[in-house]
Design an enzyme around this catalytic site. Structure first.
Site, PDB file in Angstrom:
ATOM      1  N   HIS A  63       0.853  -1.191   0.000  1.00  0.00           N
ATOM      2  CA  HIS A  63       0.000   0.000   0.000  1.00  0.00           C
ATOM      3  C   HIS A  63       0.889   1.241   0.000  1.00  0.00           C
ATOM      4  CE1 HIS A  63      -3.719  -2.296   0.827  1.00  0.00           C
ATOM      5  NE2 HIS A  63      -2.870  -3.127   1.412  1.00  0.00           N
ATOM      6  N   ASN A  95      -6.610   0.729  -2.915  1.00  0.00           N
ATOM      7  CA  ASN A  95      -7.490   1.348  -1.913  1.00  0.00           C
ATOM      8  C   ASN A  95      -6.958   2.702  -1.452  1.00  0.00           C
ATOM      9  OD1 ASN A  95      -5.366   0.117  -0.492  1.00  0.00           O
ATOM     10  ND2 ASN A  95      -6.615  -0.334   1.289  1.00  0.00           N
ATOM     11  N   ASP A 306       2.379  -6.936   2.428  1.00  0.00           N
ATOM     12  CA  ASP A 306       1.160  -6.173   2.748  1.00  0.00           C
ATOM     13  C   ASP A 306       1.550  -4.916   3.541  1.00  0.00           C
ATOM     14  OD1 ASP A 306      -1.450  -5.339   2.907  1.00  0.00           O
ATOM     15  OD2 ASP A 306      -2.104  -6.889   4.309  1.00  0.00           O
TER      16      ASP A 306
HETATM   17  N1  LIG Z   1      -3.734  -5.293   5.761  1.00  0.00           N
HETATM   18  C1  LIG Z   1      -4.224  -4.330   6.494  1.00  0.00           C
HETATM   19  O1  LIG Z   1      -4.350  -4.499   7.702  1.00  0.00           O
HETATM   20  N2  LIG Z   1      -4.592  -3.154   5.976  1.00  0.00           N
HETATM   21  C2  LIG Z   1      -4.595  -2.773   4.596  1.00  0.00           C
HETATM   22  C3  LIG Z   1      -5.760  -3.326   3.864  1.00  0.00           C
HETATM   23  C4  LIG Z   1      -5.650  -4.782   3.484  1.00  0.00           C
HETATM   24  O2  LIG Z   1      -4.584  -5.262   3.076  1.00  0.00           O
HETATM   25  O3  LIG Z   1      -6.667  -5.494   3.544  1.00  0.00           O
HETATM   26  C5  LIG Z   1      -4.572  -1.254   4.522  1.00  0.00           C
HETATM   27  O4  LIG Z   1      -4.845  -0.711   3.457  1.00  0.00           O
HETATM   28  O5  LIG Z   1      -4.239  -0.622   5.534  1.00  0.00           O
HETATM   29 ZN   LIG Z   2      -6.333  -7.148   2.302  1.00  0.00          ZN
HETATM   30 ZN   LIG Z   3      -3.320  -5.125   1.619  1.00  0.00          ZN
END
Ligand SMILES: NC(=O)N[C@@H](CC(=O)O)C(=O)O
Ligand SMILES: [Zn+2]
Ligand SMILES: [Zn+2]
Length: 425
Positions: A63, A95, A306
């Site tokens: 992200h 997102n 992630d």
């Molecule tokens: N993994 C998370 O805990 N958060 C992610 C969203 C996601 O990966 O589902 C985010 O955008 O902060």
């Molecule tokens: Zn996710």
């Molecule tokens: Zn994610």
């Protein structure tokens, strides 16, 4: 003028390490030599004695928060954090705000990555407009704009019909569906997993089924539509079992797991500290073991971080109110190296493949290779020096990690993307 990387340890397919000298020129690997050090006249030389050289690490789930959440991270800071973690190719989730559901937002991200980013950024586009689950985005237009797949990461696609339509469309144009698996009717209001921690603290828990129900549903839909279906951040024993079964039947499913789900369980959560809050949540020790076994037997194909930066102010809202997510780039390799390779449980080659060659193979990308003619995406890693995780040193704007103070080895020392040094310790 190129760069000679001298005396680097390279791990080969049978997990033996050999010393190699590598000439990088014009953005590609020009030469790979063995034996006596070559004449480096006319080139820069980097002595890599005692360090491991791998293909640049690849992270297919990150992200970057831009556009819209620049207080958490930007493409500039996120790619610097990636480079510091040894990554040269990263795939960013849509997102953001606005979400990446139009050609314009895809172009915005690609332009920013080109001008302000220091590693390769591959964007995903949304499955549904605004990630609301109501209407599919324009898959053809997003593909033409440069997305590498479709996902509503951050939220599960709640309607089976919507997911089936998405898969059918994606299959027809040879693109993958990447799924955040979560049934909203099972998770309302919970911040941590159903388990010891929730019980002890009298909290409502997120059950394993909330993830696995979507995995099972989507495997059946993938079978029906023939799409390449990729499962995000697998965290439960049930999901691993379902994916293993689907693979036995030749269904085109692949999966990823994060370092934290391989290393931490809910029983490790020290208290009501939101740096231990992420989605999916930390599960039971039994789930952790199942994820490790799934990775080892190939049920889970790859490791991703992630990387989910949030501001300190947001995380200070406490376990119940803080957003889900932890940062990942700058600790991923050292964590897995220290926990699994240095202890003799995994071979070094296994770990390197799960973060280079295999992500490239799963998504049909040309990177992740250490061979003449390949892009000069390279990472030098110090396997010896032990150092404690210090979030104050992160290049990311995010400091939200549960691993503060952990003493680790396997720190990236130098990262080269397309022949350019993008980070050096
Ligand atoms: N993994 C998370 O805990 N958060 C992610 C969203 C996601 O990966 O589902 C985010 O955008 O902060
Ligand atoms: Zn996710
Ligand atoms: Zn994610």
């Amino acid at each position: 003028m190129g760069i000679w990387i001298l005396n680097a340890a390279v791990v080969t397919a049978d997990n033996t390490q050999t010393t190699k000298h590598i000439l990088v020129e014009g953005g590609i690997i020009e030469k790979i030599a063995e034996g006596a050090a070559p004449d480096t006249a006319g080139h820069t030389a980097i002595d890599a004695q005692g360090k491991l050289l791998t293909p640049g690490l690849i992270d297919m789930h990150v992200h970057l928060r831009e556009p819209g959440f620049e207080h958490k991270e930007t493409i500039a800071t996120g790619t610097r954090s990636a480079a510091r973690g040894g990554f040269t190719t990263i795939a960013c989730m849509p997102n953001t705000r606005p979400v990446i559901d139009t050609v314009e937002t895809v172009k915005y991200v690609l332009d920013k990555a080109e001008t302000e980013g220091i590693v390769r950024v591959l964007p995903y586009g949304c499955i549904t407009k605004n990630e609301l689950g109501r209407e599919l985005t324009d898959f053809d237009a997003l593909k033409a704009a440069g997305v590498i797949g479709y996902t509503d990461d951050g939220v599960g696609v709640q309607s089976a019909q919507m997911m089936k339509d998405a898969m059918a469309k994606a299959a027809s144009i040879g693109m993958p569906i990447i799924a955040h698996c979560e049934d909203n009717t099972l998770v309302e209001g919970a911040a941590v997993s159903e388990g010891e921690f929730a019980r002890k603290n009298g909290l409502k828990g997120i059950p394993n089924e909330s993830e696995a129900i979507h995995v099972g549903r989507d495997i059946l839909l993938a079978e029906a539509t023939g799409v390449h279906y990729h499962v995000c951040h697998v965290s439960t024993e049930q999901s691993v079992r379902l994916i293993r079964h689907a693979k036995q039947f030749g269904i085109k499913v692949t999966a990823e797991v994060c370092p934290h789900h391989l290393i931490l369980s809910d029983e490790d959560i020290p208290g009501m500290d939101a740096n231990w809050k992420m989605n999916p949540p930390l599960r039971t020790p039994r789930d952790v073991q199942a994820c490790i076994e799934g990775l080892l037997d190939g049920t889970i194909d790859i490791v991703v971080t992630d990387h989910a930066p949030h501001s300190e102010e947001e995380k200070a809202r406490g376990m119940a109110l803080a957003p889900f997510g932890i940062v990942g780039f700058e600790t991923a390799f050292p964590l897995l190296y220290t926990k699994f390779v240095a202890t003799g449980q995994w071979t070094l080659q296994f770990l390197v493949d799960k973060m280079t060659k295999l992500p490239a193979e799963v998504f049909g990308l040309p990177w992740g290779k250490l061979e003449v003619g390949a892009a000069a995406d390279l990472t030098l890693i110090d396997l010896e020096t032990e150092k404690a995780v210090d979030p104050a040193e992160f290049a990311s704007k995010g400091r939200n990690t549960p691993f503060t103070g952990w003493k680790l080895k396997g720190w990236p020392a130098l990262t080269i993307m397309e022949g350019k040094v993008v980070w050096s310790e």
